[in-house]
Design an enzyme around this catalytic site. Structure first.
Site, PDB file in Angstrom:
ATOM      1  CB  CYS A  75      49.232  34.406  78.385  1.00  0.00           C
ATOM      2  SG  CYS A  75      50.467  33.866  77.144  1.00  0.00           S
ATOM      3  CG  HIS A 161      46.155  43.669  73.554  1.00  0.00           C
ATOM      4  ND1 HIS A 161      47.220  43.071  72.951  1.00  0.00           N
ATOM      5  CD2 HIS A 161      45.753  42.882  74.328  1.00  0.00           C
ATOM      6  CE1 HIS A 161      47.331  41.777  73.656  1.00  0.00           C
ATOM      7  NE2 HIS A 161      46.469  41.676  74.467  1.00  0.00           N
ATOM      8  CD  GLU A 210      53.577  38.686  74.044  1.00  0.00           C
ATOM      9  OE1 GLU A 210      53.562  38.581  75.300  1.00  0.00           O
ATOM     10  OE2 GLU A 210      53.293  37.824  73.191  1.00  0.00           O
ATOM     11  CB  CYS A 219      50.762  38.265  70.795  1.00  0.00           C
ATOM     12  SG  CYS A 219      50.164  38.823  72.232  1.00  0.00           S
ATOM     13  N   GLY A 222      46.917  39.192  71.677  1.00  0.00           N
ATOM     14  CA  GLY A 222      47.022  40.413  70.483  1.00  0.00           C
ATOM     15  C   GLY A 222      46.209  40.141  69.263  1.00  0.00           C
TER      16      GLY A 222
HETATM   17  N1  LIG Z   1      52.728  40.309  77.374  1.00  0.00           N
HETATM   18  C1  LIG Z   1      51.183  40.241  77.513  1.00  0.00           C
HETATM   19  C2  LIG Z   1      51.188  38.912  78.384  1.00  0.00           C
HETATM   20  C3  LIG Z   1      51.536  37.477  77.348  1.00  0.00           C
HETATM   21  C4  LIG Z   1      50.376  37.725  76.253  1.00  0.00           C
HETATM   22  C5  LIG Z   1      50.559  36.654  74.952  1.00  0.00           C
HETATM   23  N2  LIG Z   1      51.709  36.085  75.061  1.00  0.00           N
HETATM   24  C6  LIG Z   1      49.312  35.932  74.531  1.00  0.00           C
HETATM   25  O1  LIG Z   1      49.604  34.900  73.832  1.00  0.00           O
HETATM   26  O2  LIG Z   1      48.278  36.537  74.881  1.00  0.00           O
HETATM   27  C7  LIG Z   1      51.021  41.210  78.686  1.00  0.00           C
HETATM   28  O3  LIG Z   1      51.857  41.880  79.391  1.00  0.00           O
HETATM   29  O4  LIG Z   1      49.744  41.571  78.818  1.00  0.00           O
END
Ligand SMILES: N[C@H](CCC[C@H](N)C(=O)O)C(=O)O
Length: 276
Positions: A75, A161, A210, A219, A222
């Site tokens: 994250c 992603h 997400e 994100c 992301g």
């Molecule tokens: N939902 C993402 C984890 C959090 C990523 C996001 N909050 C960031 O800032 O990178 C996943 O399941 O891979």
């Protein structure tokens, strides 16, 4: 048990941060869901824990849980908040720290203007390691979804992603198509879905649906994945400003063999305790 926590955010992607070094508690999925619940709990996109490292030459262990309760590999916005947290709580005096995550070791550095610079490691483009079902690695992949033939990028920053190029993020079908792609069968561990509008070679707009959460205001992984996809497709230069609904991140990638560097803010909102 009374659990101390700190509410934080990175560009509106919000977190409940729990120090499990000075307090001992085994967080189970139902605890995560309760903490993350915006009506019956505190409310957040992810729960982050600060733990003692299991590997040598690493300062902390950093674990990430999506609001639905699942533990995930990485994250980016959370990493910046992690660095701010351990510094403000005096769990370290270092300006630069190494933390271990399920995705590997990342380096976090507090900058003079109270931003955080994160070495996110090298992106993963090999479909088998994303994971994504494809015959071979490519700049873009044909993907059928919702009765449409899409051309998408696929990148892992430790977490998976998929990146779509759109004309205008404001009118992109983020909720509808994001939910369909999040559970697309060609992504066996599900996937985070980015909608990228290239403004010029140094600027993009991005919205992200997400995995395990839905659309967030920002994100970090992301943003990294979108820039890597855009550079791979020949659309972007090495340093890109990523405009997300919650604010801007600077992402730098010098190409294959290099780490992705993400720089941006981290904010503390309030401290609290919760009976759990
Ligand atoms: N939902 C993402 C984890 C959090 C990523 C996001 N909050 C960031 O800032 O990178 C996943 O399941 O891979």
């Amino acid at each position: 048990m009374q659990l101390r926590f700190t509410k934080m955010h990175g560009l509106g992607n919000d977190f409940v941060v729990v120090d499990l070094i000075t307090q001992r508690f085994r967080l189970k999925p139902h605890h995560i869901r309760r903490l993350a619940d915006r009506h019956f709990g505190i409310g957040c996109d992810q729960v982050l824990t600060v733990e003692i490292p299991t590997q040598p030459d690493v300062d902390f262990r950093y674990r990430i849980y999506n609001a639905e309760g699942s533990e995930v590999e990485q994250c980016g916005n959370g990493a910046r908040c992690f660095a701010r947290f351990v510094r403000d709580k005096r769990l370290t005096g270092k300006q630069k720290i190494k933390v271990e995550t399920l995705a590997g070791i990342i380096e976090l550095e507090l900058t003079p203007n109270r931003h955080v610079r994160v070495d996110m490691g090298e992106p993963i483009l090999d479909p088998k390691r994303i994971p994504f079902t494809a015959d071979q690695q490519a700049q873009t992949y044909a993907l059928e979804a919702d009765g449409q033939q899409l051309q998408v990028g696929a990148v892992s920053m430790g977490n998976p992603h998929v990146v779509l190029n759109v004309e205008d993020t404001t009118s992109a079908p983020v909720d509808h198509l994001g939910a369909i792609l999040e559970s697309h069968p060609r992504f066996p561990q599900r996937v985070n879905v980015g909608f990228m509008q290239v403004l010029d070679r140094q600027h993009i707009r991005l919205r992200v649906f997400e995995r395990g959460v839905g659309e967030t205001l920002a994100c970090g992984t992301g943003a990294c994945a979108a820039v890597v996809a855009g550079i791979t497709q020949g659309k972007l230069d090495e340093t890109v400003s990523v405009k997300l609904p919650g604010g801007e991140l600077e992402i730098h990638w010098a190409g294959p063999g290099n780490a992705v560097i993400m720089t941006g803010p981290a904010a503390t909102v309030f401290e609290g305790q919760i009976q759990i």
